[in-house]
Structure formats: C-alpha cells, structure tokens
Scaffold this motif. Structure first.
Motif, PDB file in Angstrom:
ATOM      1  N   ILE B 414       0.844  -1.194   0.000  1.00 49.42           N
ATOM      2  CA  ILE B 414       0.000   0.000   0.000  1.00 49.42           C
ATOM      3  C   ILE B 414       0.882   1.247   0.000  1.00 49.42           C
ATOM      4  N   LEU B 490      -4.508  -5.046   3.927  1.00 47.97           N
ATOM      5  CA  LEU B 490      -5.846  -5.359   3.438  1.00 47.97           C
ATOM      6  C   LEU B 490      -6.846  -4.271   3.784  1.00 47.97           C
ATOM      7  N   TYR B 491      -6.634  -3.613   4.909  1.00 47.06           N
ATOM      8  CA  TYR B 491      -7.558  -2.553   5.290  1.00 47.06           C
ATOM      9  C   TYR B 491      -6.753  -1.383   5.826  1.00 47.06           C
ATOM     10  N   PHE B 492      -6.415  -0.475   4.941  1.00 45.76           N
ATOM     11  CA  PHE B 492      -5.460   0.558   5.333  1.00 45.76           C
ATOM     12  C   PHE B 492      -6.097   1.919   5.532  1.00 45.76           C
ATOM     13  N   ALA B 493      -7.454   1.968   5.487  1.00 45.19           N
ATOM     14  CA  ALA B 493      -8.113   3.272   5.594  1.00 45.19           C
ATOM     15  C   ALA B 493      -7.724   4.030   6.875  1.00 45.19           C
ATOM     16  N   SER B 496      -4.219   5.400   6.602  1.00 49.36           N
ATOM     17  CA  SER B 496      -4.091   6.421   5.577  1.00 49.36           C
ATOM     18  C   SER B 496      -4.817   7.706   5.978  1.00 49.36           C
ATOM     19  N   ASP B 497      -5.937   7.556   6.707  1.00 47.15           N
ATOM     20  CA  ASP B 497      -6.609   8.763   7.210  1.00 47.15           C
ATOM     21  C   ASP B 497      -5.720   9.493   8.202  1.00 47.15           C
ATOM     22  N   LYS B 500      -3.150  11.325   6.365  1.00 43.94           N
ATOM     23  CA  LYS B 500      -3.691  12.532   5.733  1.00 43.94           C
ATOM     24  C   LYS B 500      -3.852  13.642   6.761  1.00 43.94           C
TER      25      LYS B 500
END
Lengths: 545, 511
Positions: B414, B490-493, B496-497, B500
């Motif tokens: 990712i 697999l679940y990087f939200a 990554s949030d 950000k």
C-alpha cells in the motif's frame, strides 16, 4: 456464493494450521473436502448462470447488475484524499461468460491437484497451506471485477507458487523458483502503474468518483478525455497497452517471455505442474480478455497483426522445441506453450469465432494439459526418470495407463471427436475469416503437423514397440508364465491405482464429452464473446468520439 | 551596545515562555524520564536490567498522556518561533515514542547484551534521549533548533552504536558514524549560515517570507540547499551520503540498527519535509539561475540514485544486517519520491510509507535478533534450514520481506501504491522516476528472497534437526507485528486517514 468459492481453500488452510503436523492424513482430507465442496459450488454457479446475459461492460445505465451475475459488491477501502476526491476500492466479485468457464476449470483442477498431491510426504502441513492459498488466489483472480482486488489476488499467487516449486521441486528448484518469481513480478509491477493510471482516468458513471472497477473501465465513455490514460493521451495509452500485454504475455507464456515455463515445469512436483499448466497460464489470456483488450480497444485493433504473429511463433516454435526434447515433461511443457499460441491467434482474429475458439481452447488446454502432466507424473513416480528413450513397449504391460495416455495425446494433437479439435477448429475458422490474420493462420496450420509429429513420435517410442535394453524397468517372467515389468523401487500397483484413476477418468470423460457435444461450455460463452467483439470493434470506437 | 530590556519587556518574555511550556510537556516529561533512568541505574542494587527496561517501556508509554491532549491545541509556533506544534509534528511524536518502545522491547529479547554489557542504565537513558531529540527534530522551526536537536540525536546514536565496548566492529561503526556525522553536520551548518546571510533570519517561516519578498541570489541559494541536503541526506541515508550506513548497521547492536534505520531516518525525512516545504518551497517556481538546477531536481537525482544503488548493491551482500542496510538506502529513495511530488497527496504517501516501513523493518530486525540468539550469526549461509527449525520466525520474516518488496497483501504494498499514485496524479511528469522505482523493486525481490530461500529451500549443513523453540512473548510480538503488517495491507483506511490528517504543516504556503 462467489466469496465462498474463493475463500473456501483459505478456510481449509486455516483449519490445517491448527492441525498438528503429524496428522498428515487429516490435512490431506481437509484439503480434499474443501476442493470437492468447491466443485459442488462451481456446479451450483454453473447451473444458476444465465447465459443470455452478456457481461464485459455494464448494463445500460452504468450498473453492472443485469450484465454480470452472482455480483458481490461492498465498499472495501474508502479514503478521503482531500482535494483529490476519494480513493475507493471495492470488494467486487462477479462472473460473466469469460470467467464462468474458468471458475469451473479452476475448481476442477484444484481438486485434481489435491488428489495428485496425496503421495507428498515432506512437510505436508506447509505444503497444503500454501496449496490452498494458491487455490484461493487463482479463483479470486477469475472472479474479481475490481482492478485493485484482481491485482492483490494476482500477486498473492506468486509467493505460494515460489515455495511450492522451491521446496518440493526437483534438483534445480532454486533456480526455477526464483526465475518464475522474477519473471512474473517483472510483468506485474508495470500492471501496478497502469492500474494507478487507469484509476485517475476513469469515472464511475453511477457514483461520479474515480474507480478501480473493471466494468466501468471497459466502457470508453467513462474515461476523462485529457487524463493520463484518457482518449486524448494516445502515446501513454499505447505504452499502457504494451506493458499490460507484456505482463500478461509473461504468464501465458508468449515467446520470447516463455523461458521460465519449461524450467518451472521440469522442477515443479506433478500437482504444481498441473496447476501451473491447467489454471495459471490461463490467467494470462484471461487478463488480456478482461483487462488488456477491452480497456484499450483502439490499440488492440492496431496490434492484431503483431499479436497474431506472436501466436504463430508460439505455435510453431513451441512445437519445434517439443520435438527436440528428451525429457517427456519438458516436451509437454513446450507443447503447452505451443497450444497457448492458438489462444493468442484466436484473440488476434478479433471476431466471434476466433475469440470463442480462444476461450474454449483455454478451457480445453486446461483439462488436456493437466492430464498430460498427470500422466507424466504417473510414469515418473514409477521409473524416477522421464527420459523418453528409457521406455518402450509399455502398452503391453500397463494397458489402462497407455489407453488413457492415447486419449490425452490425441486430444492434444487435435483429433476430431475430442475437445481440443473443436476449439482449434474455431480458432482457425476465425483466423481465416479475418483479413489481418489469414496469412498467419495458413502458416500456423503447420503447427498442427509438428504437434502431431512430436506427440505421435513420443507415443511410439515410449509405449509401443518393445522394451529397450537400457530401459528404466526390468522384464520378469511371472509364476503364471506371462511377462511382467518391474520398476526398481516401486511398491505400488503397476498399472493405474484407484487414486490415479480418480484423477484421470473425470478428465478423460470431460475431454470426450466436450469433443462430441461442446454446448455445455460453449453455450455459456457465446453471448459474452459476441459482446466482447462488439466492445472491441472499430465501429464502436469511431462512434465514441 | 545592546539596550537592556525594560522591566515590562522582561515580563512579556517570561509570560511568553510560561505559555510556551504548556506546549512542551511531552518533551519535558521525557527529559524527566531520561534522568530517572540514570538515577535508577545509580541507586538500584543487584540485577536491575529488568527494572530499567520496564521503567523505560512504561515511561515511554506514559508520554502518550501528554501527547494525546496536544491534538486539541491550536497549531502554532512558540518559544519565539523556535518550535512548532502541528499535526505533522504530532505524527512524529507518536512515531518516535513507539519506535523507542519497540527498541526497548527488542533489546530485552536480544541475548547479545547479556554477554557484552553489564549495565543497561545508560543504554535506555540514551534511547530516551534519542527519542527526545528526534521529536524535537520533527518540531523545530528554526535553523538553530534544527541543528541542536540533530546533534542531540547524533550524539546519543554515536554512543549507542558503540555500546558493545569490547566488540571491535561496534567500536569501528561508532567511529565511522561519528566522522561522517561531524563532516555532514558541518556542511549543513555552513548551508544554514548562507541562508542566514541572505535573509538575516533563522526562523523557517520568516526565511520563506524574506526570500519571497526580496528574492535571492540563485547561486548562493543552490549552494546553500546543496550543503543542507548533505546534512539531511546523511540522516536519511540516501546516496551519495550513505557510506556510513552499511558499516554502522552491521556493527551496531541490532536494536540500535533498527532504531537508526527506522526512526532516525524518519526524523531526517521530517526535517527535510519541513525545511523544504516551509522554508524554501520555491523550487517549483521556475526561475533563471546560472547553474540551471534547483534543490528539487537534486532530490530527484538523489532519489533515483538511492533506489538504484541500494537495490543493486544489496544483491551481493552475505550478511543479513548489511543487506537490510542497503535495502534501507533504497527505501530512502522510495520515500523521497513522495516528497518530490510536493503536494499533500505526496506528503500523505510519504507518511504512510514511513508507517509501513516502521512495521516491516522493526519486524525484520526483530526476527534477525531472535535468529542470532539461537545461531549466533547474521550470515546468510547460517540461515540455511532455519525454516524447519523455526517455522514461525521464517514465516514472519517472509511476510516482512515481501512487505519490503512491496507485494500485496502487506502494508509495504500500500505504501508503494500510494507513492506511485501521488506521482501519477501529476500526469506524465514523474513517469520515468516511477519506472525506476518499479524496476528496482523487481531487483529487490531477488535479494530479499535470498533469505527465505536459505531458510526454506536449503538444508542445514548440521544434521542434528533440533527444534529451536522461541519464548512465548517473542512469538507473540512476532505474530502481532506480522498480523498488523498484513492487516494494514488489506484494510489501510485508518492508517491512511491518520497520514492525511498529519500532512498539515504549520506555515506551509503551498496547498
């Protein structure tokens, strides 16, 4: 439904993780049960599949429902990128005519691979965990409709394959394993860049967001005109098409990217060869049909001749190489390269007959080549050699084995009445009727002749005639006065045993039935193939602008 | 010469200092912890290493109590513009504190310390000092403060590198590190002085304003930024300032290698981002200059050279720590790609990549330590057959390595995805650079896979197949790191949030 069929092997793998490694039989049975359930699910999907729906692109209105079937679509990852909008990745599965036959094939070959893995004694637990991971990833690739998801499955296949060849393979396995890994990774990293480029170029017609959905990407009206891979950016669209094509061609494998395959096959254990030839190679051509061609149809139209030429080279070069091999497995590996050439040729024809032939050939190649490798495995288990000149006259002593060998060999050379004939005939009909590929088709027919040559020659040398003086087995006169042969350290049954029959008989039956009555498979494909041809046709492209 | 400040002015200064202290609590707290560790070392009797490590671990964890409330504070500068608090700085506060904690954890697992050193008091104190220094690096907004905090990190690192006093390699590494460090910080200070000469300011934001208002001599500017890149490049271990890193990584105690390769590198990146984005973001505005280059194109060259050099030279390494050292040079190149893009998406990608790199590199070094405990070696040849005797360690190391290659389903993938997405978002501008990144990552597959190759594909030369059991906590830590690496693949939200959210820099003029 599709999630279940994809993740069933991984669930089996997790169960195996909990089983102590001394319980080898339990591990094998768990894998087999998972594989059989997968077949049942594949049959349920096959029965529930409506062949009148086309797939390939979304139904009018932009929604994939009504075009694809067994859709499962949930948001997976959604990240806010501020001024760049949202990054949306979906867990998006579905089947259409292109993937349905591959789903059935994958389930079938996975199960046969488990049976074929039965005699493996070394680190059984690790083997089956990796095997199940591989099986899941392959199935996932065929049903994923989100490019990101597809890429994840695509890459997950590499690692188990590396270890399966590298740990359970032949003497030169380290080299073969890393060569396989490097070649395929080289192909797929470019896919990553193209994937990102496409993401920034495509807008989902329903949500008006950027999307990884392959369904949205397959409609040219969803592209932003001046984006990096938008219709205005002709140069980068050509570059993207070429690197994607190379990435998939490595998997096919297409000349000149094929050199990893004979190495991988020779070193891989039998079940892995079966998986490799039966399913993995199809991913290359499947990727072309699902991603490479529909996303860049105008470049596809411009490169038909080149693709056709490479197809012809594969057919003829593969056949020549097969002719020269002393190692039976290497011969089958090259024959596999040769037969994948027909798929490329059919695709280059770019008409319904050719494309249908190509897709059907993928299915038939899967069943026939899997059989060929299984048969090579049977004789290698007994004789511990695959040198063609170490055999001779086996037909008298192993009649059942040689009977099935004959069916497989003839199916591979395209004898009418067996399934390979129909798909190759379609390919040639398609290629002849297209002006671009007509001459190529004429040359490629030679491939059938050479194919017949190496297959018949090996059949004759190994199975007919009499025992050679330096053969890998001894002749004995039994107590009943008949002659028997005896392999040096083979304790099992001389002719095929029950497990081997369980692998080979279903394949034989499929090959014969689909040779006589191909409709069960072809019927699934035609609507989608016609749609694909329309999507790819230049007429649509001019109207688009 | 100088007028003495009036009473009211002194009052104002004191008031301002008092107000600033409220923003500085985590650093003060950690300084107290630093001293506490020294005191415990002096006071406690008998076997105190466990007490020290638990104190260090708990103490570092305690700093969250002071960092978390800072989220609600207004971003801004204090201590007269010496120091800032913004989301970007907060990100690195967490990053460095957790790095420090992981270093303590893997130090506890490393048995080499038991034989090499008697007391761990100074060691843990210095790790804490380094964490303070790195936090200050990420928060400094003044050239003087940047220099001071960098030196704090460097001095702690020199001593920690040479902590195995009787080990020749360790001492050699410390000396090399010191010499290179001295030269590069000298160059950097010279660059600072040129900037000060042009603007008469040391505060990054005011430097930016001065440069924008009055313009600057391009030749001096390129000289200054070049010299400063030498200082930062040394910290991040990028080509051509990397020469120290293979020797230091090989010679230093492995937990320190991990800390240097992850946290110290990240601190360098934090500084680089803050300095270039806040102070001289003029690299993107085209201007005529004599030499025709700017720092932006310099960074492009450095990134490309790091990726190529690190990945290619790693192919020939026979020692795993050295191999990871070259890999970390290459990763400096990948992370620079995110900075070169120079927008928020790029910064977000950079921060994400740092998080992923943190997981996979700490994980890899942790397994290397566990293996060295059992085999006493870090040579590739001695990894043969370990997959059989230590299957879990082998599996974990494989996961960390494929994450370093950048293959799904791992966090490293990712990270690469986001970096390349940030680059391609700029159109075809950076495609060549992206291609270099992609191709060198294929090369990297070969040398990373040499480790699993030796572990799983080759047989151990010793015939005795004794199983090497790891302790339960070691297994647990390994499994957690491995699971997190895969989970964020697999679940990087969330990650990554967070990246950000953290990409906001105080005083940055570009969007």
């Amino acid at each position: 439904m599709l999630s279940l069929i994809v993740f069933l092997p991984i669930i089996a793998g997790l169960i195996i993780l909990a089983v102590p490694s001394s319980q080898k039989q339990v591990i094998r049975v768990v894998s087999l049960v998972a594989a059989l359930v997968q077949i049942v699910l594949a049959i349920v999907i096959w029965q529930g599949y409506d062949p009148s729906l086309a797939g390939i692109v979304a139904a009018p209105g932009g929604s994939p429902a009504g075009s694809f079937q067994f859709i499962e679509r949930v948001p997976w990852i959604s990240i806010d990128l501020g001024s760049f909008g949202k990054l949306n990745i979906e867990y998006f599965l579905g089947v259409d005519g292109i993937s349905i036959s591959m789903v059935i094939l994958t389930a079938l070959i996975s199960a046969i691979g488990v049976l074929s893995s039965w005699p493996i004694q070394k680190q059984v637990k690790g083997y089956f965990i990796l095997y199940n991971l591989l099986a899941s990833a392959m199935m996932g690739c065929f049903v994923a409709l989100d490019f990101f998801l597809f890429y994840v499955f695509w890459e997950i296949m590499l690692l188990p394959m590396y270890f399966l060849i590298g740990m359970w393979g032949g003497p030169n396995r380290e080299y073969a394993a890393i060569k396989f890994f490097l070649y395929t990774l080289f192909g797929s990293v470019f896919m990553l860049l193209v994937m990102i480029g496409l993401y920034f170029s495509v807008i989902d017609p329903v949500t008006h967001n950027h999307t990884f959905s392959l369904v949205a990407m397959a409609s040219q009206e969803n592209y932003i005109k001046n984006a990096i891979l938008g219709p205005d950016n002709v140069f980068w669209r050509y570059v993207a098409f070429i690197v994607l094509f190379v990435g998939f061609a490595i998997k096919v494998p297409m000349f000149p990217f094929h050199t990893w395959l004979p190495d991988a096959h020779v070193e891989a254990p039998t079940p892995i060869s079966v998986i490799l030839a039966g399913v993995l190679l199809k991913l290359g051509t499947y990727g072309m049909m699902r991603i490479n061609f529909p996303l860049f149809p105008e470049v596809f139209q411009a490169s038909l001749f080149v693709i056709g030429v490479f197809g012809a080279i594969n057919i003829i070069y593969g056949a020549f190489c097969a002719l020269a091999q002393q190692d039976l497995k290497k011969m089958v590996a090259y024959s596999s390269i040769s037969h994948m050439g027909y798929v490329l040729l059919g695709l280059a024809a770019a008409n319904s007959e050719g494309m249908l032939g190509a897709l059907y050939q993928m299915f038939n190649h899967g069943t026939i080549t899997a059989m060929l490798f299984l048969l090579v495995g049977v004789i290698y288990d007994r004789a511990h050699t695959r040198q063609i000149d170490k055999f001779g006259g086996l037909a008298s002593y192993m009649p059942v084995y040689v009977g099935i060998v004959t069916v497989a060999w003839f199916a591979s050379l395209g004898l009418p009445g067996l399934s390979g004939f129909i798909s190759e005939a379609f390919v040639f009909v398609g290629a002849f009727s297209s002006v671009t590929t007509r001459n190529i088709a004429i040359v490629s027919v030679l491939g059938i002749v050479f194919g017949a040559a190496y297959l018949l020659w090996s059949l004759q040398r190994m199975f007919l005639g009499t025992r050679k003086p330096d053969a890998a087995y001894d002749l004995e006169v039994g107590s009943d006065g008949h002659e028997h042969i005896h392999f040096h350290d083979w304790k099992g049954k001389l002719d095929l045993d029950g497990r081997e029959l369980a692998m080979l008989v279903p394949l034989t039956v499929i090959i014969i039935i689909l040779g006589i009555y191909p409709m069960p498979v072809i019927g699934l494909l035609t609507t989608s193939i016609n749609k694909l041809v329309t999507v790819l046709s230049p007429v649509v492209l001019t109207s688009m602008n | 010469m100088f007028e003495l400040p009036s009473g009211a002015e002194i009052q104002a200064i004191i008031a301002s200092l008092n107000a600033s202290v409220g923003y500085f609590l985590p650093e003060i707290y950690l300084s107290v912890l630093f001293m506490l560790l020294i005191v415990i070392d002096l006071m406690a009797k008998g076997r105190k290493n466990n007490l020290l490590s638990i104190t260090a671990l708990a103490g570092l964890a305690g700093s969250f109590l002071f960092i978390v409330p800072q989220h609600s504070m207004q971003a801004g500068e204090f201590f007269f513009g010496m120091y800032v608090l913004d989301e970007f700085a907060l990100f690195f506060k967490y990053f460095f504190v957790v790095s420090g904690m992981l270093t303590v954890i893997i130090t506890m697992a490393d048995e080499q310390f038991d034989s090499e050193v008697r007391s761990m008091g100074e060691y843990y104190a210095l790790v804490v000092a380094m964490v303070i220094g790195m936090i200050m690096m990420a928060s400094s907004s003044d050239l003087l403060m940047i220099f001071l905090s960098m030196e704090l990190v460097s001095f702690s690192a020199y001593i920690l590198t040479g902590y195995f006093k009787r080990n020749l390699q360790s001492s050699e590494a410390a000396l090399k590190y010191l010499v290179y460090g001295a030269v590069s910080s000298g160059l950097m200070v010279y660059g600072f002085s040129l900037i000060y000469g042009m603007t008469a300011q040391t505060n990054l934001i005011r430097i930016s304003a001065e440069l924008a208002a009055h313009g600057y001599d391009p030749l001096v500017m390129i000289l200054a930024t070049l010299l400063i890149i030498a200082g930062f490049g040394y910290k991040i271990g990028a080509v051509p300032f990397h020469f120290w890193s293979p020797d230091v990584y090989e010679g230093a105690p492995t937990p320190i290698t991990a800390l240097l390769s992850v946290a110290s590198k990240a601190a360098g990146f934090a500084l680089l981002v803050r300095f270039y984005f806040v102070s001289v973001p003029h690299g993107l505005q085209p201007y005529e200059d004599i030499v025709g280059i700017d720092w932006h194109s310099l960074l492009i060259v450095i990134a490309a050279a790091s990726m190529i050099y690190g990945n290619v030279v790693a192919l020939w390494q026979k020692n795993v720590k050295r191999l990871l050292a070259y890999s970390s040079i290459a990763h400096a190149g990948y992370i620079l790609l995110g900075i070169i893009v120079m927008d928020k998406l790029g910064t977000q990608a950079t921060l994400f990549y740092l998080l992923a790199y943190f997981l996979m590199n700490f994980g890899a070094f942790y397994v290397v330590i566990l293996i060295a405990n059992k085999t006493g070696s870090e040579n590739l040849d001695d990894y043969r057959g370990l997959g059989k005797t230590m299957p879990l360690a082998g599996a974990a190391l494989t996961v960390f390595l494929i994450s370093l290659v950048g293959l799904p389903p791992t966090a490293g993938f990712i990270g690469k995805l986001m970096i390349f997405a940030a680059m391609l978002n700029k159109g075809s501008l950076y495609i060549v650079l992206a291609l270099i990144g992609i191709l060198t990552s294929v090369i990297s597959l070969y040398y990373y896979m040499l480790i699993p190759l030796n572990m799983f594909l080759r047989e151990s030369p010793q015939s005795g197949e004794k199983s090497m059991e790891l302790t339960m906590p070691a297994k647990l830590i390994m499994v957690v790191l491995m699971a997190v690496t895969i989970y964020f693949g697999l679940y990087f939200a969330p990650l990554s949030d967070f990246a950000k959210y953290s990409s906001a820099l105080y005083g940055m003029t570009m969007h």
